[in-house]
Design a protein around this motif. Structure first.
Motif, PDB file in Angstrom:
ATOM      1  N   UNK A 130       0.828  -1.204   0.000  1.00  0.00           N
ATOM      2  CA  UNK A 130       0.000   0.000   0.000  1.00  0.00           C
ATOM      3  C   UNK A 130       0.863   1.255   0.000  1.00  0.00           C
ATOM      4  N   UNK A 131       0.477   2.255  -0.812  1.00  0.00           N
ATOM      5  CA  UNK A 131       1.260   3.503  -0.819  1.00  0.00           C
ATOM      6  C   UNK A 131       1.125   4.271   0.483  1.00  0.00           C
ATOM      7  N   UNK A 132       0.164   3.873   1.320  1.00  0.00           N
ATOM      8  CA  UNK A 132      -0.075   4.610   2.551  1.00  0.00           C
ATOM      9  C   UNK A 132       0.713   4.035   3.726  1.00  0.00           C
ATOM     10  N   UNK A 133       1.444   2.935   3.501  1.00  0.00           N
ATOM     11  CA  UNK A 133       2.186   2.314   4.593  1.00  0.00           C
ATOM     12  C   UNK A 133       3.580   2.937   4.716  1.00  0.00           C
ATOM     13  N   UNK A 161       7.297   3.647   4.555  1.00  0.00           N
ATOM     14  CA  UNK A 161       8.172   3.217   3.458  1.00  0.00           C
ATOM     15  C   UNK A 161       9.653   3.127   3.853  1.00  0.00           C
TER      16      UNK A 161
END
Lengths: 341, 341, 341, 341
Positions: B139-142, B144
């Motif tokens: 997910x791009x929201x996790x 990084x």
């Protein structure tokens, strides 16, 4: 988010979960049940908190399992964007009433080969020319593509023939150069979770064909699309190309056509199908292409080679021009039968 | 290579196949059989001809299917390198008699967190510290990862504690900078077929942990290793981390432990096992780590976090220091039981 | 049970769901959330209502999906039976501290062959003799077993050697006759969901080895056990034997060893492992047998044949007596290392 | 059959293999190759020798692997029966130019329910009525069908409405009684390798719908059909109903539509598709039914219930009569577009 407690969870365990939800700024609701207590989070969870909160809950004593009730993806979801998205490439609308066909050779091998392919696919009625310049190959000993020279051929021949073009980009640092030469960038199945590459194409405004990885669930696939939309690029075209098969005796992959109506329901993005990689054999491409259109696909991505026997890549799954012309005829009939053009 | 003709193949079809093999500079042998004619290629096929020749054969009329009798990989194969390869990292031999344990947090979060983890894994007997600075997330929201700041912490704390270090590299253009900060580079499961990345690490001489992709067959995995060896880097450590599961109700993946004896038989490269990502739950890590050692693994890669509840990544699958210490005790007993140390 | 409504569900949709739950005699709870409303059932749902209620909910307008928070199985669940179940066969406890080994040929071929196998497995330390009289074979042309004559040999030789016996039953109408000849009945992987057969063995009090089907989730497997327990027979021994593999190049199946700790956690039933069918090759049986014991298996089911080259069935995966003797030595060491005997 | 020797095989190993082939009455051919020697069997291998010979070869020293060049099935293969088989049921030809639709409820619940369903499917144009009397259910607590009473309703209402009928048989000892009440017997997916049941229906001359198991390869499926043909019954209709999915978030199974053209190529038997069980949701049945016809299926098996919300079994995947009527319209258009009726 729903947290199911173990049937033996203590009152302290339950309180511990509720406290943690409150500390995260959300409202917990206790739902006493039959076998076990269930705790719900009665607030909208910001996307960046979803995963840490889930993991936190799973780490607490007395928790059995956690279930999501909202989807992990937002921008790709139809819940937040009810109308179909149409991605337009050189005036060609993908995701509308018309079924769009992209066709051409697996790999660009020479000016002649690509020109012959371009003529064949154009005269059969395809509107977009495909051709690989950078080829992802399982074996280091296989042909890896012509690189920049291939890109130039694609741009020149696409331009000459009045066809839009699509080609794969494998390296985030090639994105700009590939964009200069092709109208659509393709992210291959094996790069579906190459996140630096997803971030790079998300910063452009170029149309992107995003193939589904062979072991990717639909949620994984839409989360990869979410990377691109979240970067600011709404022009994503999803492409189903088969998942890992039960065995490879007869086909390379198992084309998961039910992904088409599923994705059309939960997402607003256009979905196309690649029956060539899915099956791996030219003889199965026509039936699966027709099936894809019948299932509601917005387009097709098909390998066509003027001389499959001489192909440097994927010869067995490439159609000959005359086979492709015949297929295009059938597809027109099927499209009409399902109310498309 | 064996070409099985269709049972209805004509004499012309058969001659056509034999002619093409000869034109490719190899010797065909006709093996008249029961239901069908079979044609063998009685010569060694150069690796770069293997795939085009197969595809050519599949494109010819009358051909039913083609079977490989030699393996697609050479440099990784035990057939051409009988002795076990030992990859040595700061004097630590991986692939020898000793079972080597790499442990630490999923993601590097802070100096304190990494130092606490490093102390815990060192005192329990692990010799290599793991910690992620660049994190591939569905997910791009996790979260990084901390990036370069994380790499610096890893280098400093590894150095201070006298532990070798391993961290993931996701972008081929980061290879040099990651090499400067860590003793071993990890290629993640989702990058197993990121070929530009494989080529990039193949040009170094750094030890590489190559994880198996979730839908990768053993041949796919060894072909990815072949990319690295073919680039000139022999220091590859294979890492089994689970394949796509039947369902995810109880584990994230299905740990394929039979891959360990299979790979030990057909390849000379060391094989380690990651039970943390395979199962996704700390409670299952210990039994699967013990099983891996019993099955003959050369090492383990395990997530340990000083405070799993607070972890920014993979908390539920991270062991607490005291659990890890206990596991290391058991592993020593199992290792002795299978003649390892 | 948790019913997640669509984000666009109307107040009427929500009321409709709540009304239906009440009409079914249960109490609904409305849990207003972020993206969507969630409705919980705050009562214990009787097992026979679970499925119809789920399907009813899925049929109502506005419902997005339904999640179960309680497990579908009851009698096999540790939630309702905390202590380990021990199945005792002729004084041999399966599921206790001792790791129990069942071994012998795939198929009973002759008195001599079975006697030789029995002597070999007994002298190596196995306590239960396996041997098939009715053989499920993919091909109608393969050897199908000696039938009743095989059963008699098993009974006589087991008795003579003082070994308990296990053999497969394929037909519900053979249950009685097989029970008369063998101490344990085996339900094969391909019959795991042969419900008339499960019902038939559930009416007996005989110990049952229930193999996991190649595509069965753990819940499917435990529900099949539930059929037997629900029929009145508590003596079920679960047997993991590998699930459908990614490919069959090297092994017949993928042994899912993490199923062992998972099942030990959620169920009270004993779990054994069959590494012979899982791998399909004698050379991989020993490492996987050791791994199974290290992972916590309560026993093993292993094919041993006095002369594998002459076997009528599964020769390649059968161990020779001397290999088996050596394996039993290793298993004793591993068992000690994990606190078993 | 092709036996690939290990690259380190000795001359003795090679001679050993050749001797054993000769002792089995067949002619070996030595094919010296590149990396390894390959030995071919240059004779037709009788079906009952195929498996024992393969296993014997795999047990010999120096053998690396064995490859089959002929198929394991004979009677179901198009190689030995070039023309399409047409199975005729009450004058309805299955496998010819017409696409045949079988439809009705999952389970027969009452006279009224079945009559309403029968009227609906008949008026929409289906020619065969489906309805289950014996239901295989994963859970022992689910509705198991009306049994003989259901069969009687099926016979009576089918007769009254002039519809042929199909129903599942689960127990070999019920075959006769089910035959008396229904025109076609169905073998369910979970019974695809219930060999006593296959043998029992092979002794009849009744048409059989043989569903593909969720983890069955195409060869496994055709071998199960081979059991029936080998017993003397040529009237087998294959039915694709989905294989085990990557995940179950959106569909129960993955419909493997490429199995349709594959099976049509290698076998002469008719192939139908069940989109209801494949997807598990009524909303996906229509697109997948259309896709199946476009892919070349000879027929469809679809669940229709007069009142899905009240269904005792599979309500969520059952179409309402008006949905089914609309689907039948579309199917007629697609059938025409692919040259069928």
């Amino acid at each position: 988010m729903i947290i199911a407690m173990k049937s033996g969870a203590t009152a302290d365990d339950i309180q511990g979960v509720m406290d943690r939800i409150e500390q995260s700024g959300m409202r917990p609701l206790n739902l006493p049940g039959g076998d076990r207590t269930v705790i719900g989070v009665a607030s909208s969870i910001p996307p960046d908190l979803r995963e840490p909160l889930t993991e936190l809950m799973l780490s607490l004593p007395g928790v059995d399992h956690v279930t999501q009730v909202s989807r992990a993806f937002k921008l790709t979801s139809r819940e937040f964007h009810a109308a179909d998205s149409i991605v337009t490439v050189k005036g060609i609308p993908i995701g509308g009433k018309e079924v769009i066909v992209m066709a051409g050779p697996c790999a660009i091998e020479s000016s002649e080969q690509l020109m012959d392919a371009a003529k064949a696919v154009k005269s059969a009625g395809a509107r977009i020319l495909r051709g690989g310049a950078y080829k992802p190959r399982s074996s280091p000993y296989a042909f890896q593509g012509l690189g920049l020279d291939g890109l130039k051929l694609l741009r020149d021949i696409g331009g000459e023939m009045g066809l839009a073009t699509v080609t794969e980009v494998m390296d985030q640092h090639d994105v700009e150069s590939v964009m200069e030469h092709a109208d659509i960038l393709q992210i291959g199945a094996r790069n579906m979770q190459n996140f630096p590459l997803l971030v790079a194409v998300g910063k452009t405004n170029h149309p992107i064909v995003l193939k589904r990885g062979p072991a990717a669930t639909i949620d994984d696939w839409l989360l990869s699309a979410e990377y691109i939309l979240n970067g600011g690029n709404p022009n994503v075209i999803l492409c189903e190309r088969g998942v890992h098969p039960l065995d490879r005796t007869y086909t390379r992959n198992t084309l998961d056509l039910s992904a088409v109506p599923v994705v059309k329901e939960i997402s607003h993005l256009p979905v196309i199908v690649d029956p060539s990689h899915a099956t791996g054999h030219a003889k199965y491409v026509a039936p699966m292409a027709k099936a894809a259109v019948a299932a509601g696909a917005d387009g097709l991505l098909i390998e066509v080679h003027p001389e499959p026997k001489e192909a440097l890549c994927d010869g067995p799954q490439s159609m000959r021009p005359e086979q492709f012309t015949e297929l295009m005829e059938s597809i027109r009939s099927i499209a009409r039968a399902v109310g498309r053009t």
